[in-house]
Scaffold this motif. Structure first.
Motif, short mmCIF file in Angstrom:
data_model
loop_
_atom_site.label_atom_id
_atom_site.label_comp_id
_atom_site.label_asym_id
_atom_site.label_seq_id
_atom_site.Cartn_x
_atom_site.Cartn_y
_atom_site.Cartn_z
N ASP A 35 -8.23 68.01 4.76
CA ASP A 35 -6.91 67.54 4.40
C ASP A 35 -6.12 68.90 4.13
N ALA A 36 -4.95 68.62 4.31
CA ALA A 36 -3.80 69.58 4.30
C ALA A 36 -2.69 68.98 3.63
N THR A 37 -2.40 69.43 2.32
CA THR A 37 -1.38 68.50 1.52
C THR A 37 -0.19 69.79 1.49
N PHE A 38 1.11 69.37 1.69
CA PHE A 38 2.16 70.26 1.70
C PHE A 38 3.16 69.51 0.51
N ARG A 39 3.67 70.57 -0.39
CA ARG A 39 4.25 70.23 -1.42
C ARG A 39 5.63 70.74 -1.58
N ARG A 40 6.77 70.12 -2.17
CA ARG A 40 7.97 70.71 -2.49
C ARG A 40 8.68 69.98 -3.61
N SER A 83 -18.67 79.57 2.95
CA SER A 83 -18.93 78.24 2.03
C SER A 83 -17.45 77.57 2.49
N THR A 84 -17.71 76.34 1.76
CA THR A 84 -16.77 75.34 1.90
C THR A 84 -15.65 75.96 1.49
N GLU A 85 -15.40 76.30 0.17
CA GLU A 85 -14.25 77.10 -0.39
C GLU A 85 -13.57 78.16 0.25
N PHE A 86 -14.46 79.05 0.90
CA PHE A 86 -13.81 80.03 1.72
C PHE A 86 -13.04 79.61 3.10
N LEU A 87 -13.71 78.59 3.58
CA LEU A 87 -13.29 77.78 4.75
C LEU A 87 -11.86 77.21 4.48
N ALA A 88 -11.81 76.44 3.27
CA ALA A 88 -10.54 75.84 2.65
C ALA A 88 -9.55 76.99 2.80
N LYS A 89 -9.85 78.23 2.33
CA LYS A 89 -8.82 79.39 1.98
C LYS A 89 -8.24 79.84 3.52
N ALA A 112 7.01 74.59 -1.24
CA ALA A 112 6.93 75.40 -2.48
C ALA A 112 5.06 75.66 -2.59
N ALA A 113 4.39 74.73 -1.80
CA ALA A 113 2.86 75.07 -2.11
C ALA A 113 2.15 74.31 -0.93
N LEU A 114 1.01 74.74 -0.64
CA LEU A 114 0.02 74.09 0.19
C LEU A 114 -1.32 74.16 -0.45
N SER A 115 -2.03 73.01 -0.09
CA SER A 115 -3.42 72.99 -0.60
C SER A 115 -4.20 72.51 0.70
N VAL A 116 -5.43 72.88 0.90
CA VAL A 116 -6.36 72.51 1.87
C VAL A 116 -7.74 72.02 1.02
N THR A 117 -8.05 70.92 1.46
CA THR A 117 -9.37 70.23 1.10
C THR A 117 -10.27 70.06 2.20
N LEU A 118 -11.49 70.52 2.00
CA LEU A 118 -12.67 70.18 2.93
C LEU A 118 -13.41 69.44 2.16
N HIS A 119 -13.79 68.24 2.65
CA HIS A 119 -14.63 67.10 2.16
C HIS A 119 -16.19 67.47 3.02
N GLU A 120 -17.02 67.69 2.35
CA GLU A 120 -18.24 67.78 2.78
C GLU A 120 -19.19 66.56 2.88
N SER A 121 -18.71 65.68 1.84
CA SER A 121 -19.25 64.20 2.01
C SER A 121 -18.36 63.42 0.99
N HIS A 122 -18.71 62.20 1.03
CA HIS A 122 -17.98 61.28 0.29
C HIS A 122 -18.24 61.64 -1.46
N ILE A 123 -18.91 62.53 -1.74
CA ILE A 123 -19.29 62.89 -3.02
C ILE A 123 -19.02 64.40 -3.38
N ALA A 126 -14.30 70.71 -1.82
CA ALA A 126 -13.65 72.07 -2.28
C ALA A 126 -12.18 72.30 -1.74
N SER A 127 -11.57 72.82 -2.39
CA SER A 127 -10.10 72.94 -2.28
C SER A 127 -9.53 74.45 -2.48
N TYR A 128 -8.69 74.79 -1.92
CA TYR A 128 -7.69 76.09 -1.81
C TYR A 128 -6.18 75.64 -1.93
#
Length: 132
Positions: A35-40, A83-89, A112-123, A126-128
């Protein structure tokens, strides 16, 4: 703050170094929803955050470069625990580069900002998040 999110997925193979990773030290596969979220703060003159079509296209091009790959074989990731965290970055930074080059259009200059979340599973996920 306004936001939109676009989604894609990747399937990769990789391994980790370090006892903290237990059996994941061996080569294994991972499938991530991305998921890539764009914010303004204010909508642009068209009353949107960013063109969803362009955001989807750019995220898809980035994920295509990672999909169905063994990251252990990629010189860019040599010696790195992907790692998931590293790949989100990695994905967020690549998107930020494309935004800076104008790939998401003139309206994206107000992001203003961007965040990326990688979902490993439904539970587990990790995001950056980074400023633009």
């Amino acid at each position: 703050m306004f936001s939109i999110t676009v989604r894609d997925h990747i399937m990769i193979a990789h391994s980790f170094r370090g006892d903290v990773f237990g059996p994941a030290q061996r080569l294994h596969g991972a499938t991530f929803l991305v998921d890539a979220t764009f914010r303004r703060e204010q909508l642009d003159e068209d009353n949107i955050v960013v063109d969803i079509g362009l955001a989807t296209r750019e995220l898809g091009e980035i994920t295509a470069g990672l999909n169905y790959r063994n990251l252990d074989d990629d010189p860019e990731f040599a010696g790195v625990n992907t790692s998931t965290e590293f790949l989100a970055k990695v994905v967020a930074d690549r998107l930020a580069e494309r935004i800076a080059k104008g790939a998401l259009g003139e309206g994206a200059k107000g992001l203003a900002a961007l965040s990326v979340t990688l979902h490993e599973s439904h539970i587990a996920w990790a995001s950056y998040e980074r400023g633009l």
